[in-house]
Structures are given as C-alpha cells and as structure tokens.
Design an enzyme around this catalytic site. Structure first.
Site: not given
Length: 633
Positions: A304, A355
């Site tokens: 993330d 991401e």
C-alpha cells in the site's frame, strides 16, 4: 540461527525471520521450562515485563539490556493464554505500557496486550496448488481479483463481521461461482479500530482478531487453494498508527519512525512514517511480510501507498529536499528494492503488487536496471481516465475519446494491473454502477460495457466487492454489502453477467497469455471518434485471436464494418446486450463471412450489427481461402 547471529543480523538489517528471536518464545533454561521475552527499545531507561502472571504492576519482572538495545528476560511464571505487555520507562522518567511488536496473537479490544500462545504446526493439504503455482507462474496466466474488506462483505444478524470460519463457508463458494482466480483482502494485520479499513497497523505479525483466529485464516487459504483460488493480502510498510500503546516512539525516542519530526509524521493520514533506512526497521518489516507469506501460504502481497515511501513531498506537510536537492526518498527507494529482492529469492512465484500512482519511478522494472522489482503496478491513470469517460454524457464522448485510447501509448511501460478498487466507491465518489451515465437501464449497459473493456484490455484485473452485481449505494465499511439488491432482476442479471464474463476471461487465452507486450494486442481502429467505437485484437503466441469491438454511444449501429486480418467465417462469442444479462438482444449476431476489400491496413472486412452501449467480441470459426494478402503487420 543462534541468538548471537540473530542479534547481529537484526542490527545489520539482514534478519528476515525476526519472529524467531524477538517476542515471546518457550524455552528450557537450567532445567526449567518457561518463556524468554525480548523487545527492542534501545533508549529506554528500563523495561519490565508485566501481565497476568505478575498480577500486572504488583510483581513486574525487570528485563536486562544487551549491547544492541534489546531487553530480555526468562521466566517460568507465564502459562499458555496469559496476556502480557512491556512497561517501558522513557528517558523522561515516564512509564508507558507497550504492545509486543512481534506478537502473533493480541487480546480482544479494548485491550492491546499480547497473548502467550504456542503457534501450532499446520499440516497443509495445498501441495498441488503450490507446485502448480511454482511451475506456471502468473505473468502468462489469468489473474482476475475480487477485492474484499473482510469486515463488511457479510455480517451476522447482530451486526458483527463474519469470521474467516464463516467466510470459508460462504465466500469461497461465491468466488468459485463467480469464476474469480484470486481474492485480495484489505489489511488483516492487527489495527486499532475494528471498523476501520485497516491501513494504520499496530501489530505487523498479529492477525486482526475481529476476523477470527490465525488458524481460521490458514484454513481459509487452504480451502481457497483446494478450489484453485489464490489469496492476496494488503500490507502497509510505509506508515503505522500513532497510538501511544503501539509502535509510536516506542522507547520515548524515535525508534521505528524517522528522527526528523516532519519526516516521521504523516500529516495527511495522521500516522507515523517508518524510518526505512534503519537496519532494525528493515529487519522488522521484511520479517513481517515473510512471516505472512510463509505462515499463511499467501500467493501475493499488495504493498500500500508506495508513493508515500518514494517521495519526500508526497504528504501535505512540510518537507526537506534530499542531498541532491530533489524529492526522492532514497531510503524508501532502496528499501523497496531490497524487499523485492528478498521476497523474490525466497518466493519467485508470489506476486508483489504496488499501489503507486506516479510515473517518476520504474516500479516493475528490473532491480539491476534501477527499477523497484515489483511484479505489477496498479494502473491508476487508466482507471481515472476510463471512469471519467464512462461517467460522461455520450454527446461529449467524441471530444474526450483519448481517455479511452491514451492507455495504449504506455500500456507496456510497466506490468500493469487494472483496478476498480475500494478507493473509487467511497467518500461521495458513488458506486461503480452509479457512476455510469444515463437512466437505470443505460447505467447497467454501461457497467457491462466497462467490465468487458477491463477484461479485454491488457493487464491483470481487480474489482471491488459489490461492483459485480451493480450495487447502487457506496461501500460502507461498517455495514455489509447491499445483498438485498439481488432481489431486483437487473442486479441479479448483472451478477450472472459478471460470473459469465469472468469464465469467458479464464477460458480465452488471447485475453491473458500475452499481457506484457504489443505482441498480444493489435489496434484495428482507435480513431472512430465520431461514432465512439473502439476496436482491437487480442492474440496468443500461436496466433489465436479475439476481435473486440466497443460501442460507447447509445446508438445501435447496423452494417457496422471493421477490418480483419484473416479471411474466415467469424462468430460472435460475446455480446453485452443479451436479454439474459439485462439487455434487449434475444440472441447473438449470426455468423459472418469476411469479405475481401482493403480497410485501412487490413485485407478483409467484417460487417455486423453493433449493439448500443454494447461490446461485441468475435473469433474465427472457420478459415477460408482468399486471394488477398495478409495484413502486413
């Protein structure tokens, strides 16, 4: 490795099995069976072990510090199931209770104590899956991911989230029914708020007890593998919760976070940033993700907020340029390279997904050439462009047709994954179905078109839960999905459409065999702006092909003609406007024989009816002889 080597490699950033050294471990010392406790708090004045076995503060046990700042003690007082914490005395003299950063089990809220439990050795039954995964890899395989927030997919009557024992019974059959290849979970590591999304972690080795036990999740993963479904988990190595009882300023000084106050604080998220250049932090983080991969047999990790680790000015707060005067966070850059190196050496068949939304760093490039070494990067640019286009009134789409076609200019600059994720269906952005232009009928037609375009476009796929049946409301993490929508015929047909589309994707090699180069795609026509029609070919190494045609206008186009490279009888194998899926067509187009005649660079033409707001996919049914030459491409 022995304790001395474990300590040495921890301080050099080379201990990637830190859970075997730090934390609580059952041992025998001088004939006594007990537990050794070790915690890193280099600048603490003192550390005491307290818990159920000390009657907490009444008989707390002093720990001894070694030269590397690790405090340790052996005691035979604890028993299985006891809860404990560390009482850390900071340089200011303040005492504060802290979690064990290496704990695998934490007590239920509101407590945050670690639980002494022997980790059971699971006898896994997924050997065949792991062997196939190792043999086949994933680059030339179908990857179609169903993204799930475990706390809100379904809930019990009392409003509590499903445990993974329940998800095993309900979610896995649903994944099979819907023909997904993988499921991805938003963070399952322990976090302070059970109803949160989970992206501010407190326990990097601990399983979030809201969702059950580690053993239940192991069983869930095993059952997924037995049903040919891979499991991916989100992981957050860039920042962590600011809660006092967790990792924040663990010994009273910056321990896991940066020394510099502004670099340590993530002002936008109200979190703290890991000091990714510190050896001990690297050992901690890489050990965390290796533990999750090994202990749970995970098939992929989605990292993330990679941009937050790469750029000093990513956050909204103050920042200082690096030594070269730029915004590159060199510590984050080298940490991510090292992370991928370590994981790929141990698990080359585990997907590492980033991401990341910038274009300033090669995310999936080879580490030897300066890339970060990820396997896939979320294609945020494609996602933003395509959603903007599908929200637009078709009257204006011809002026913005580049939103659909621009991705073909950079589609292979990275190894891309095409995400319609949780981020796009919250905070007033509307659900995926509700984003679509028009009335209810046209919204469903647009969604069928959009999902077909995602499936046909090069790149692996991801869809957030609820979008598969056209949920109208935004996602709410504190409630279950709007399953009652399925009482509506249109939503039920949308669900059936998605299941069939996913099966179509798996069954057709042209859609996934060559996802990383222009060898797998050939553009027929990206310039039909006035009619808002896009057409291209997806291909395999052996030359099998699918002709993909997308009508982005609410106008049925009879006698629509495109060029094709092969003289053949073609059959329509996909049409988004069939009645069974909520459209108005009772059956497919009839088979069509191509005709000789130059169309752009193509020696043959194919003429058929293109449905309004529809996608039509064709394949060769039977080749025929032709005097014309093949397409020169």
């Amino acid at each position: 490795m022995d304790k001395n080597e474990a300590l040495r490699t921890f301080t050099t950033g080379e201990n990637f099995h830190l859970q075997h050294y730090l934390g609580a471990h059952q041992e025998e010392v001088d004939g006594k069976v007990g537990y050794s406790f070790r915690v890193w708090a280099p600048n603490a004045q003192s550390v005491h072990l307290i818990g159920d076995f000390t009657n907490w503060y009444e008989n707390q046990i002093p720990m001894a510090r070694n030269e590397a700042g690790v405090w340790e003690v052996f005691t035979d007082l604890p028993k299985e199931g006891d809860i404990y914490k560390y009482n850390v005395k900071r340089s200011s003299g303040q005492e504060i209770l802290k979690i064990d950063p290496l704990a695998v089990y934490l007590e239920e809220r509101p407590g945050t104590g670690a639980v002494i439990r022997t980790i059971p050795e699971k006898k896994w039954k997924d050997g065949l899956w792991l062997a196939r995964r190792k043999r086949w890899g994933f680059f030339s395989r179908p990857v179609n991911i169903y993204e799930v927030h475990a706390g809100s997919w379904k809930r019990n009557e009392d409003g509590s989230p499903y445990s993974f024992a329940q998800l095993k019974e309900d979610l896995i059959p649903y994944l099979v029914e819907m023909n997904y290849t993988h499921v991805e979970f938003m963070p399952l590591m322990a976090h302070p708020l059970g109803l949160s999304w989970g992206y501010q972690l407190m326990g990097y080795f601990a399983f979030e007890h809201t969702y059950g036990t580690p053993e239940e999740f192991q069983d869930f993963v095993e059952e997924c593998h037995l049903n040919n479904i891979g499991v991916i988990v989100d992981w957050v190595p860039g920042h962590f919760t600011i809660n006092d009882d967790a990792l924040a300023y663990y010994d009273g000084t910056p321990t896991f976070e940066y020394q510099d106050h502004d670099r340590a604080h993530n002002y936008g998220w109200g979190a703290l940033n890991f000091d990714l250049g510190k050896n001990q932090v690297q050992s901690f983080l890489i050990s965390s993700i290796k533990f999750w991969i090994d202990f749970y047999h995970l098939d992929g990790i989605r990292v993330d907020a990679v941009s937050n680790m790469l750029y000093l000015d990513y956050d909204s707060g103050p920042w200082q340029p690096n030594k070269d005067g730029g915004n590159r966070n060199y510590e984050g850059y080298y940490f991510l390279q090292r992370l991928n190196t370590v994981i790929k050496l141990a698990h080359p068949d585990v997907m590492m997904i980033a991401e990341e939304s910038s274009s300033g760093t090669k995310i999936t490039g080879m580490r030897e050439l300066g890339g970060l070494g990820f396997d896939y990067k979320w294609n945020m640019g494609w996602m933003n462009d395509i959603l903007r286009f599908y929200e637009e009134d078709p009257i204006y789409r011809k002026y913005d047709f580049n939103l659909v076609t621009f991705s073909f200019m950079y589609v292979f600059s990275e190894n891309f994954l095409l995400p319609f994720s949780h981020d796009e269906v919250v905070h007033g952005k509307k659900s995926l179905m509700h984003k679509m232009w028009g009335d209810r009928y046209n919204q469903f037609a647009g969604l069928r078109n959009l999902l077909t375009y995602q499936i046909c476009h090069p790149g692996k796929k991801l869809l957030f839960m609820g979008s598969e049946f056209g949920q109208f409301l935004e996602w709410k993490s504190e409630e279950q999905l709007e399953w009652s929508n399925l009482d509506d015929e249109m939503n039920k047909k949308m669900q059936g459409f998605t299941a069939t589309l996913n099966a179509f994707y798996k069954d057709n090699r042209p859609l996934w065999e060559i996802d990383l180069s222009y060898d797998g795609i050939e553009i027929i026509d990206a310039d039909n702006v006035d009619q808002s029609v896009l057409s291209f070919i997806r291909k395999t190494e052996k030359g099998d092909m699918l002709i993909c045609v997308f009508n982005m206008a609410p106008v049925e186009r009879k006698n629509f003609t495109i060029g094709v490279p092969v003289a053949a009888v073609y059959e329509e194998v996909w049409n988004t406007e069939l009645e069974e899926w909520g459209g108005v067509w009772k059956e497919h187009n009839e088979t069509v024989q191509s005709q000789e005649g130059l169309w752009k660079d193509y020696p043959q033409t194919l003429t058929f009816t293109l449905p309004a707001l529809g996608a039509s996919i064709w394949k060769i049914k039977r080749r025929i002889k032709s005097k014309s030459t093949k397409n020169k491409k």
